[in-house]
Write a protein that holds these residues in place. Sequence first.
Motif, PDB file in Angstrom:
ATOM      1  N   VAL B 201       0.942  -1.258   0.004  1.00 57.79           N
ATOM      2  CA  VAL B 201       0.212  -0.057  -0.104  1.00 57.79           C
ATOM      3  C   VAL B 201       0.895   1.077  -0.164  1.00 57.79           C
ATOM      4  O   VAL B 201       1.791   1.284   1.064  1.00 57.79           O
ATOM      5  CB  VAL B 201      -0.877   0.140   1.212  1.00 57.79           C
ATOM      6  CG1 VAL B 201      -1.799   1.276   1.251  1.00 57.79           C
ATOM      7  CG2 VAL B 201      -1.928  -1.060   1.188  1.00 57.79           C
ATOM      8  N   SER B 202       0.517   2.171  -0.790  1.00 60.85           N
ATOM      9  CA  SER B 202       1.530   3.386  -0.992  1.00 60.85           C
ATOM     10  C   SER B 202       1.536   4.049   0.204  1.00 60.85           C
ATOM     11  O   SER B 202       0.682   4.250   1.112  1.00 60.85           O
ATOM     12  CB  SER B 202       1.035   4.342  -1.914  1.00 60.85           C
ATOM     13  OG  SER B 202      -0.097   4.862  -1.722  1.00 60.85           O
ATOM     14  N   GLY B 203       2.697   4.759   0.738  1.00 71.70           N
ATOM     15  CA  GLY B 203       2.798   5.489   1.964  1.00 71.70           C
ATOM     16  C   GLY B 203       3.322   4.440   3.129  1.00 71.70           C
ATOM     17  O   GLY B 203       3.458   3.417   2.879  1.00 71.70           O
ATOM     18  N   HIS B 204       3.330   5.265   4.185  1.00 70.28           N
ATOM     19  CA  HIS B 204       3.751   4.861   5.530  1.00 70.28           C
ATOM     20  C   HIS B 204       2.850   5.251   6.626  1.00 70.28           C
ATOM     21  O   HIS B 204       1.804   6.142   6.210  1.00 70.28           O
ATOM     22  CB  HIS B 204       5.060   5.211   6.044  1.00 70.28           C
ATOM     23  CG  HIS B 204       6.290   4.872   4.980  1.00 70.28           C
ATOM     24  ND1 HIS B 204       6.801   3.623   4.920  1.00 70.28           N
ATOM     25  CD2 HIS B 204       6.850   5.705   3.886  1.00 70.28           C
ATOM     26  CE1 HIS B 204       7.571   3.500   3.901  1.00 70.28           C
ATOM     27  NE2 HIS B 204       7.701   4.732   3.322  1.00 70.28           N
ATOM     28  N   PHE B 248      -8.796   5.235  -5.224  1.00 66.24           N
ATOM     29  CA  PHE B 248      -7.818   6.135  -4.742  1.00 66.24           C
ATOM     30  C   PHE B 248      -8.461   7.195  -3.937  1.00 66.24           C
ATOM     31  O   PHE B 248      -8.150   7.653  -2.677  1.00 66.24           O
ATOM     32  CB  PHE B 248      -7.064   6.741  -5.740  1.00 66.24           C
ATOM     33  CG  PHE B 248      -6.126   7.872  -5.261  1.00 66.24           C
ATOM     34  CD1 PHE B 248      -4.606   7.325  -4.918  1.00 66.24           C
ATOM     35  CD2 PHE B 248      -6.078   9.268  -5.123  1.00 66.24           C
ATOM     36  CE1 PHE B 248      -3.684   8.326  -4.440  1.00 66.24           C
ATOM     37  CE2 PHE B 248      -5.351  10.251  -4.845  1.00 66.24           C
ATOM     38  CZ  PHE B 248      -4.095   9.621  -4.345  1.00 66.24           C
ATOM     39  N   GLU B 252      -7.116   7.947  -0.283  1.00 68.35           N
ATOM     40  CA  GLU B 252      -5.774   8.841  -0.986  1.00 68.35           C
ATOM     41  C   GLU B 252      -4.574   7.871  -0.931  1.00 68.35           C
ATOM     42  O   GLU B 252      -3.514   8.211  -0.648  1.00 68.35           O
ATOM     43  CB  GLU B 252      -5.563   9.889  -0.516  1.00 68.35           C
ATOM     44  CG  GLU B 252      -6.677  11.067  -0.540  1.00 68.35           C
ATOM     45  CD  GLU B 252      -6.226  12.505  -0.492  1.00 68.35           C
ATOM     46  OE1 GLU B 252      -5.002  12.733   0.129  1.00 68.35           O
ATOM     47  OE2 GLU B 252      -7.138  13.507  -0.882  1.00 68.35           O
ATOM     48  N   TYR B 254      -3.014   4.143  -2.954  1.00 63.43           N
ATOM     49  CA  TYR B 254      -2.991   3.236  -4.012  1.00 63.43           C
ATOM     50  C   TYR B 254      -2.273   1.736  -3.604  1.00 63.43           C
ATOM     51  O   TYR B 254      -1.417   1.981  -2.689  1.00 63.43           O
ATOM     52  CB  TYR B 254      -2.763   3.494  -5.488  1.00 63.43           C
ATOM     53  CG  TYR B 254      -1.402   3.838  -5.611  1.00 63.43           C
ATOM     54  CD1 TYR B 254      -0.828   5.151  -5.265  1.00 63.43           C
ATOM     55  CD2 TYR B 254      -0.289   2.913  -6.127  1.00 63.43           C
ATOM     56  CE1 TYR B 254       0.594   5.441  -5.408  1.00 63.43           C
ATOM     57  CE2 TYR B 254       1.060   3.169  -6.277  1.00 63.43           C
ATOM     58  CZ  TYR B 254       1.605   4.799  -5.951  1.00 63.43           C
ATOM     59  OH  TYR B 254       2.681   4.667  -6.136  1.00 63.43           O
ATOM     60  N   THR B 256       0.141  -1.705  -5.144  1.00 60.34           N
ATOM     61  CA  THR B 256       0.619  -2.666  -6.221  1.00 60.34           C
ATOM     62  C   THR B 256       0.951  -4.004  -5.561  1.00 60.34           C
ATOM     63  O   THR B 256       0.819  -4.265  -4.311  1.00 60.34           O
ATOM     64  CB  THR B 256       1.952  -2.228  -6.719  1.00 60.34           C
ATOM     65  OG1 THR B 256       2.973  -2.304  -5.413  1.00 60.34           O
ATOM     66  CG2 THR B 256       2.076  -0.754  -6.964  1.00 60.34           C
ATOM     67  N   ASN B 276       3.373  -4.034  -9.494  1.00 60.01           N
ATOM     68  CA  ASN B 276       4.660  -4.319  -8.795  1.00 60.01           C
ATOM     69  C   ASN B 276       5.831  -4.771  -9.591  1.00 60.01           C
ATOM     70  O   ASN B 276       5.532  -4.882 -10.687  1.00 60.01           O
ATOM     71  CB  ASN B 276       4.193  -5.772  -7.680  1.00 60.01           C
ATOM     72  CG  ASN B 276       4.176  -5.597  -6.315  1.00 60.01           C
ATOM     73  OD1 ASN B 276       4.328  -4.534  -5.790  1.00 60.01           O
ATOM     74  ND2 ASN B 276       4.077  -6.657  -5.551  1.00 60.01           N
ATOM     75  N   ALA B 297      -1.416  -0.105 -11.307  1.00 61.35           N
ATOM     76  CA  ALA B 297      -1.688  -0.235  -9.942  1.00 61.35           C
ATOM     77  C   ALA B 297      -3.143  -0.181  -9.460  1.00 61.35           C
ATOM     78  O   ALA B 297      -4.006   0.073 -10.364  1.00 61.35           O
ATOM     79  CB  ALA B 297      -1.294   1.168  -9.199  1.00 61.35           C
ATOM     80  N   ASP B 327      14.736  -0.674  -4.280  1.00 61.63           N
ATOM     81  CA  ASP B 327      14.898   0.663  -3.815  1.00 61.63           C
ATOM     82  C   ASP B 327      15.943   0.827  -3.067  1.00 61.63           C
ATOM     83  O   ASP B 327      16.350   2.037  -2.529  1.00 61.63           O
ATOM     84  CB  ASP B 327      13.930   1.239  -3.817  1.00 61.63           C
ATOM     85  CG  ASP B 327      12.980   1.880  -5.061  1.00 61.63           C
ATOM     86  OD1 ASP B 327      13.605   1.807  -5.991  1.00 61.63           O
ATOM     87  OD2 ASP B 327      11.693   1.808  -5.001  1.00 61.63           O
ATOM     88  N   GLU B 376      14.340   2.333   4.471  1.00 60.49           N
ATOM     89  CA  GLU B 376      13.463   3.433   4.234  1.00 60.49           C
ATOM     90  C   GLU B 376      11.971   2.877   4.036  1.00 60.49           C
ATOM     91  O   GLU B 376      10.930   3.369   4.394  1.00 60.49           O
ATOM     92  CB  GLU B 376      13.822   4.165   3.162  1.00 60.49           C
ATOM     93  CG  GLU B 376      13.731   5.914   3.554  1.00 60.49           C
ATOM     94  CD  GLU B 376      14.244   6.780   2.486  1.00 60.49           C
ATOM     95  OE1 GLU B 376      13.547   7.278   1.694  1.00 60.49           O
ATOM     96  OE2 GLU B 376      15.495   6.568   2.143  1.00 60.49           O
TER      97      GLU B 376
END
Lengths: 114, 386
Positions: B201-204, B248, B252, B254, B256, B276, B297, B327, B376
């Motif tokens: 899931v995008s973000g943290h 989304f 807010e 999205y 992968t 992904n 996505a 990454d 990270e």
Amino acid sequence: MFNLREDKQGAAIVYFAEGSRMTGKESERFRYWCDEKEISKFSCVVVDCENLEFIDSMGIASLIRLYRIIMESGGKLLITRLSQEIREILTTLRLDSLLEIRSDDPSSLIMGNG
Amino acid sequence: MRSEVFEMNRILIVDDDRSVRILLRSILKKKGYETSECEDGVSAVEFCVKSNPDIVLLDLLMPDMHGLDVLKQLKENTQTASIPVIVLTGSTDQEDKLSALRSGAVDYISKPFVSEEVTLRVGTQLRIHELISSLQSAVRELENDLEAAGRIQRALVPSEVPQGIGVDINWIYMPSSSVGGDIFDIIPLEHSRYLVYVLDVSGHGINAALVSVMVHRFIEDFRSSISPEDGVFPLADFMKMLDASFLFERFETYMTASFVILDTMNGEVEVSNAGNPHPLLLQQGVIQVLDSENNGAIGFGIVEGITRKYRIHEGSKLLLFTDGIIDVRDSNGSRIGEGTVIDLLKSEKDSALGELFSRFRGLLKKHLPDTSRSFEDDITLVGIQF
């Protein structure tokens, strides 16, 4: 890190400081910054990514949020001068089918309004 | 007055001169502060450890212990380090004032006192101290919430391979310290079939963690809704439904993901990828990048439900991973990248899955030798050997 250049026809260019990385907290700041600048008032916004070195998922989410804000107000969002790496990420996510990705100079895009 | 006196403001006055203590006590009592007094440095340190006053007014020139030494002891002790200290100095002691500020004093008051200056400086420092304390407490609460979210998230990933699955499965799951949105699972389906997925899931933070928990629940519910009469898990329909359910605009955010249905009895896998990094299949010495079943996505309403089936030979390896591992950067800023993952898989093509994963762990350790730190981004890598 983010800057805005307006033109007289209600268009704007968003550009980044050299070596910018849109990750975590910077992405949060970008969201607040867009709200502060009332980005939805512009009829056309060009995001110039020439100086954007890296973007993570939060950075992408903040771009998508910007896209939605502008679309909802009937405007147009163009993204230009992406690095090869970032372009590949957007392609893998298939966001190239959603976002209008260009490679032109942002000033020429704003003049022709896309 | 609320602006000058806060609840429970207890002030310790430290001065060997009784007349100074009486004067300060009188000034502060008039403003409603509660005061205590010490006439030397040793008893002042003991009092602070025992009673933790809200602020200390500390004379610098005392016979038993210099005020700077008292200040040093207070700042070195974790029990007393956060107590604000205002030093009392002679008006000409410029160097002492600077030394005290450098040693952690928050302000100074020059003798002889003007009562208004004393109450203003004390009031200001108490307000600052209260604000810092409430900020620290808010940060602690947030950290506790994040830790709880992380624990819930970690509890949802498998701790062991399901019994009788008939293939070897290994994984690396390293959530980042800030709680990310990676999750994976191995879910038994019908007739020796299993659903394996890695999802990001995008973000943290709490938002990403909660969405990942919701998705986990969604997948469980979808699986439970398929009755034995319905037959097999409809991966293409599932992908489309997942996309439509987590748009989304709702959070807010999205996602992968890579989803794989293992048919261990018939030696077949069905793969669907959603933004992904492409899964890697090592089969008969050749690595295949599974890039033809990418849906894009999840969350933008663009997923078409593309899936593809592959015949699998015994000994083949399949790798699923989120973008965290590729990454990862070393101290020079160079990225591991997809190429390194492919090269490592190639170099270990004849090894057992466990050995391949030892190499991956070694690679990650090389990029982050300090085990007390975390990457990270979340790292999730799942390998299957048939």
